[in-house]
Scaffold this motif. Structure first.
Motif, PDB file in Angstrom:
ATOM      1  N   THR A  77       0.832  -1.202   0.000  1.00 11.77           N
ATOM      2  CA  THR A  77       0.000   0.000   0.000  1.00 11.77           C
ATOM      3  C   THR A  77       0.866   1.252   0.000  1.00 11.77           C
ATOM      4  O   THR A  77       0.570   2.233  -0.693  1.00 11.77           O
ATOM      5  CB  THR A  77      -0.935   0.002   1.220  1.00 11.77           C
ATOM      6  N   ILE A  78       1.943   1.203   0.761  1.00 17.14           N
ATOM      7  CA  ILE A  78       2.867   2.349   0.778  1.00 17.14           C
ATOM      8  C   ILE A  78       3.477   2.556  -0.608  1.00 17.14           C
ATOM      9  O   ILE A  78       3.604   3.696  -1.078  1.00 17.14           O
ATOM     10  CB  ILE A  78       3.963   2.139   1.842  1.00 17.14           C
ATOM     11  N   ASP A  79       3.817   1.455  -1.281  1.00 13.80           N
ATOM     12  CA  ASP A  79       4.358   1.566  -2.636  1.00 13.80           C
ATOM     13  C   ASP A  79       3.339   2.216  -3.579  1.00 13.80           C
ATOM     14  O   ASP A  79       3.688   3.050  -4.420  1.00 13.80           O
ATOM     15  CB  ASP A  79       4.751   0.187  -3.177  1.00 13.80           C
ATOM     16  N   ILE A  80       2.076   1.826  -3.435  1.00 10.04           N
ATOM     17  CA  ILE A  80       1.021   2.409  -4.276  1.00 10.04           C
ATOM     18  C   ILE A  80       0.891   3.901  -3.993  1.00 10.04           C
ATOM     19  O   ILE A  80       0.772   4.724  -4.908  1.00 10.04           O
ATOM     20  CB  ILE A  80      -0.323   1.690  -4.022  1.00 10.04           C
ATOM     21  N   LEU A  81       0.926   4.258  -2.702  1.00  4.53           N
ATOM     22  CA  LEU A  81       0.820   5.665  -2.321  1.00  4.53           C
ATOM     23  C   LEU A  81       2.006   6.464  -2.852  1.00  4.53           C
ATOM     24  O   LEU A  81       1.862   7.636  -3.254  1.00  4.53           O
ATOM     25  CB  LEU A  81       0.730   5.785  -0.799  1.00  4.53           C
ATOM     26  N   ARG A  82       3.171   5.859  -2.870  1.00  7.33           N
ATOM     27  CA  ARG A  82       4.352   6.537  -3.416  1.00  7.33           C
ATOM     28  C   ARG A  82       4.168   6.774  -4.921  1.00  7.33           C
ATOM     29  O   ARG A  82       4.465   7.863  -5.431  1.00  7.33           O
ATOM     30  CB  ARG A  82       5.605   5.707  -3.175  1.00  7.33           C
ATOM     31  N   LYS A  83       3.676   5.745  -5.624  1.00  2.29           N
ATOM     32  CA  LYS A  83       3.488   5.872  -7.069  1.00  2.29           C
ATOM     33  C   LYS A  83       2.438   6.929  -7.406  1.00  2.29           C
ATOM     34  O   LYS A  83       2.515   7.578  -8.454  1.00  2.29           O
ATOM     35  CB  LYS A  83       3.098   4.518  -7.672  1.00  2.29           C
ATOM     36  N   GLN A  84       1.459   7.089  -6.516  1.00  2.00           N
ATOM     37  CA  GLN A  84       0.451   8.122  -6.734  1.00  2.00           C
ATOM     38  C   GLN A  84       1.034   9.523  -6.598  1.00  2.00           C
ATOM     39  O   GLN A  84       0.442  10.494  -7.078  1.00  2.00           O
ATOM     40  CB  GLN A  84      -0.701   7.940  -5.736  1.00  2.00           C
ATOM     41  N   ARG A  85       2.186   9.612  -5.941  1.00  2.00           N
ATOM     42  CA  ARG A  85       2.836  10.914  -5.724  1.00  2.00           C
ATOM     43  C   ARG A  85       4.129  11.050  -6.518  1.00  2.00           C
ATOM     44  O   ARG A  85       4.989  11.861  -6.190  1.00  2.00           O
ATOM     45  CB  ARG A  85       3.109  11.091  -4.214  1.00  2.00           C
ATOM     46  N   VAL A  86       4.264  10.250  -7.553  1.00  2.00           N
ATOM     47  CA  VAL A  86       5.476  10.261  -8.360  1.00  2.00           C
ATOM     48  C   VAL A  86       5.623  11.597  -9.105  1.00  2.00           C
ATOM     49  O   VAL A  86       4.630  12.250  -9.440  1.00  2.00           O
ATOM     50  CB  VAL A  86       5.453   9.097  -9.378  1.00  2.00           C
ATOM     51  N   HIS A  87       6.849  12.029  -9.317  1.00  2.70           N
ATOM     52  CA  HIS A  87       7.103  13.175 -10.185  1.00  2.70           C
ATOM     53  C   HIS A  87       8.308  12.823 -11.062  1.00  2.70           C
ATOM     54  O   HIS A  87       9.133  11.967 -10.716  1.00  2.70           O
ATOM     55  CB  HIS A  87       7.327  14.474  -9.397  1.00  2.70           C
ATOM     56  N   PHE A  88       8.366  13.471 -12.229  1.00  2.00           N
ATOM     57  CA  PHE A  88       9.339  13.074 -13.249  1.00  2.00           C
ATOM     58  C   PHE A  88      10.392  14.160 -13.479  1.00  2.00           C
ATOM     59  O   PHE A  88      10.118  15.353 -13.352  1.00  2.00           O
ATOM     60  CB  PHE A  88       8.615  12.771 -14.563  1.00  2.00           C
ATOM     61  N   HIS A  89      11.593  13.688 -13.819  1.00  2.00           N
ATOM     62  CA  HIS A  89      12.724  14.578 -14.131  1.00  2.00           C
ATOM     63  C   HIS A  89      13.353  14.130 -15.439  1.00  2.00           C
ATOM     64  O   HIS A  89      13.328  12.940 -15.783  1.00  2.00           O
ATOM     65  CB  HIS A  89      13.783  14.524 -13.021  1.00  2.00           C
ATOM     66  N   THR A  90      13.950  15.065 -16.136  1.00  4.25           N
ATOM     67  CA  THR A  90      14.611  14.739 -17.401  1.00  4.25           C
ATOM     68  C   THR A  90      15.732  13.723 -17.153  1.00  4.25           C
ATOM     69  O   THR A  90      16.611  13.937 -16.315  1.00  4.25           O
ATOM     70  CB  THR A  90      15.195  15.999 -18.063  1.00  4.25           C
ATOM     71  N   LYS A  91      15.672  12.648 -17.887  1.00  4.80           N
ATOM     72  CA  LYS A  91      16.641  11.574 -17.667  1.00  4.80           C
ATOM     73  C   LYS A  91      17.994  11.948 -18.280  1.00  4.80           C
ATOM     74  O   LYS A  91      18.072  12.413 -19.424  1.00  4.80           O
ATOM     75  CB  LYS A  91      16.126  10.277 -18.275  1.00  4.80           C
ATOM     76  N   GLY A  92      19.035  11.754 -17.472  1.00  4.04           N
ATOM     77  CA  GLY A  92      20.379  12.053 -17.935  1.00  4.04           C
ATOM     78  C   GLY A  92      20.876  13.409 -17.506  1.00  4.04           C
ATOM     79  O   GLY A  92      22.061  13.727 -17.695  1.00  4.04           O
ATOM     80  N   GLU A  93      20.002  14.240 -16.924  1.00  2.00           N
ATOM     81  CA  GLU A  93      20.414  15.556 -16.436  1.00  2.00           C
ATOM     82  C   GLU A  93      20.563  15.516 -14.928  1.00  2.00           C
ATOM     83  O   GLU A  93      19.677  14.996 -14.226  1.00  2.00           O
ATOM     84  CB  GLU A  93      19.384  16.627 -16.821  1.00  2.00           C
ATOM     85  N   ALA A  94      21.656  16.058 -14.426  1.00  2.43           N
ATOM     86  CA  ALA A  94      21.875  16.075 -12.985  1.00  2.43           C
ATOM     87  C   ALA A  94      20.812  16.948 -12.314  1.00  2.43           C
ATOM     88  O   ALA A  94      20.448  18.007 -12.820  1.00  2.43           O
ATOM     89  CB  ALA A  94      23.267  16.609 -12.674  1.00  2.43           C
ATOM     90  N   GLY A  95      20.312  16.460 -11.171  1.00  2.00           N
ATOM     91  CA  GLY A  95      19.298  17.218 -10.448  1.00  2.00           C
ATOM     92  C   GLY A  95      19.413  16.991  -8.967  1.00  2.00           C
ATOM     93  O   GLY A  95      20.379  16.387  -8.474  1.00  2.00           O
ATOM     94  N   GLU A  96      18.430  17.471  -8.259  1.00  2.00           N
ATOM     95  CA  GLU A  96      18.419  17.367  -6.798  1.00  2.00           C
ATOM     96  C   GLU A  96      18.496  15.917  -6.337  1.00  2.00           C
ATOM     97  O   GLU A  96      19.141  15.592  -5.347  1.00  2.00           O
ATOM     98  CB  GLU A  96      17.153  18.039  -6.257  1.00  2.00           C
ATOM     99  N   HIS A  97      17.831  15.023  -7.063  1.00  2.00           N
ATOM    100  CA  HIS A  97      17.754  13.627  -6.613  1.00  2.00           C
ATOM    101  C   HIS A  97      18.825  12.764  -7.270  1.00  2.00           C
ATOM    102  O   HIS A  97      19.495  11.982  -6.608  1.00  2.00           O
ATOM    103  CB  HIS A  97      16.355  13.075  -6.896  1.00  2.00           C
ATOM    104  N   SER A  98      18.961  12.871  -8.607  1.00  2.20           N
ATOM    105  CA  SER A  98      20.018  12.175  -9.361  1.00  2.20           C
ATOM    106  C   SER A  98      19.808  12.507 -10.829  1.00  2.20           C
ATOM    107  O   SER A  98      18.922  13.294 -11.172  1.00  2.20           O
ATOM    108  CB  SER A  98      19.968  10.650  -9.126  1.00  2.20           C
TER     109      SER A  98
END
Length: 446
Positions: free
Chosen positions: A140-161
């Motif tokens: 359920t926690i995994d589902i809740l996390r997926k409901q709050r997913v956000h996307f970043h440009t792949k290959g560009e350095a950012g706050e998370h990776s």
């Protein structure tokens, strides 16, 4: 007056109703005089319109009302005198042959059946049970996390990776342009620009997703795609098309960390993770309890249908079919669908209506024979149970107790539960443990 009751079938009956024509005329004249007291017409003061003019304007309507009243009253009197439990509404038609000076009508109708319920102690019923484990909480926690997913440009350095190597992989959100053709000709719906979807979610056909995997931004690929025979687009169903896709944008999915901020987003004010898990567990247990109750009630209702013998009035099935059709129309309209010109034939709902009516008659018999009516205490307890999941339980109580119809819905629910408890207490019950996922994937309804 009414003739003796004729038996036309197992449940169908007929009564002939007759009364003097003079009775109708007398009542019509009486009502016309009452109408004349307030009737208006050009050139006349209110209440001074000649009776002939009042009769010309209101006579047909008043005569119809008088006939309906007299026929309805005569039918009800005849039904009461003969101790008939009429199911639905009678079909009343004028009788061609009537004695001189009399009006006669044939009333054809159905009566409620006798309900014979078999030996409940010999009935075998399988109930289910399910538990909520730590694994279900994690899912359920995994589902809740997926409901709050956000996307970043792949290959560009950012706050998370940077999301890793910038090639399309499952879980990435891709934005593509594509064009499809069959025998070299583009087809409607086979072309789009800036179309976004998440790889691996199964939203696109397998060949389309497979062709997208491994692409980099700016790269294109041409591939064959076979549409299934049952594909919703009938013009291309069963055919093979040639598609060319170009990847325009590639983003990786960042799921929120399970930390205090995540817990706060779920309503845990102090961000306590243990409390978050406990809240999730309580909610899951409530949902599981509801699903288990629904499955077990369904098992009891199925058993009652098998063990009870009765003829179901066609009139009641027709009425419930119409009711279900209208409920479906209203539900679809509330969902924003345009159903103004969509036909909803009542016969499509006849099977479901027959089951509902049959169960209603069986439950009514069981409740009456065994005094299983809902008590005020049970009704209040049920509403209080509903109220637990709301911020202000008092408002929930007020909501139900302020409307007799809403309260009636709770009473009906409690009554069904009383029947389920009664039947399970008499029958031979076995209990089967079911997996959480299996239970949550079911939609049991009685």
């Amino acid at each position: 007056m009414a003739t003796a009751v004729e038996t036309l079938g197992k449940l169908e009956r007929r009564i002939t109703i007759s009364f003097p024509l003079t009775d109708v005329r007398t009542e019509v004249e009486k009502r016309l005089k009452v109408q004349a007291r307030t009737a208006k017409a050009p050139g006349f003061r209110p209440g001074k319109v000649p009776l002939k003019m009042v009769a010309a304007q209101y006579g047909y309507q008043i005569e119809s009302e008088v006939l309906n009243d007299k026929v309805g009253r005569a039918f009800n009197d005849a039904a009461n005198e003969n101790n008939l439990r009429v199911a639905g509404f009678p079909n009343i038609v004028p009788k061609e042959e009537a004695a001189e000076g009399q009006l006669a009508f044939d009333a054809t109708f159905e009566v409620y059946p006798e309900v014979a319920i078999g030996d409940l102690t010999a009935v075998e019923i399988e109930t289910v049970q399910a538990d909520v484990s730590e694994a279900e909480i994690d899912k359920t926690i995994d589902i809740l996390r997926k409901q709050r997913v956000h996307f970043h440009t792949k290959g560009e350095a950012g706050e998370h990776s940077d999301g890793g190597e910038p090639i399309a992989a499952n879980g990435d959100r891709v934005t593509v342009d594509f064009v499809g053709s069959i025998d070299g000709v583009e087809f409607p719906g086979g072309k789009a620009e800036g179309y976004a979807f998440v790889l691996g979610e199964g939203r696109m056909l397998p060949e389309f997703e497979a062709a997208t995997l491994g692409l980099k931004v700016g790269e294109s690929k041409t591939f064959p795609l076979s549409f299934p025979e049952d594909y919703h687009g009938k013009d291309v169903a069963g055919k093979t098309a040639s598609f060319t896709i170009t990847l325009q944008k590639l983003e990786w999915a960042h799921l929120p960390e399970v930390n205090a901020e995540f817990a706060k987003s779920l309503g845990v004010a102090d961000g306590d993770l243990a409390k978050m898990r406990e809240d999730i567990k309580v909610n899951l247990q409530r949902e599981v309890a509801g699903r288990v109750k629904a499955r077990n009630k369904e098992a009891v209702m199925d058993a009652l249908i098998k063990v009870a013998e009765l003829d179901v009035p066609k009139t009641l099935i027709a009425q419930d079919s119409e009711r279900l059709a209208e409920m479906t129309r209203q539900d679809m309209a509330q969902r924003g669908m345009n159903v103004k010109d969509v036909p909803f034939p009542a016969e499509l709902f006849a099977e479901k209506a027959e089951r509902r009516v049959r169960l209603g008659l069986i439950l009514s018999q069981l409740v009456g024979d065994n005094k299983l009516q809902a008590t005020p205490e049970q009704v209040k307890a049920q509403i209080e149970d509903f109220a637990q999941s709301y911020e202000d339980p008092r408002e929930v109580l007020k909501y139900y107790y302020s409307d007799r119809r809403r309260l009636g819905e709770i009473e009906a629910l409690v009554l069904e539960e009383n029947v389920v408890t009664y039947v399970l207490g008499l029958s031979k019950v076995t209990t089967k443990a079911v997996a959480f996922d299996e239970l949550m994937g079911s939609n049991a309804q009685a």
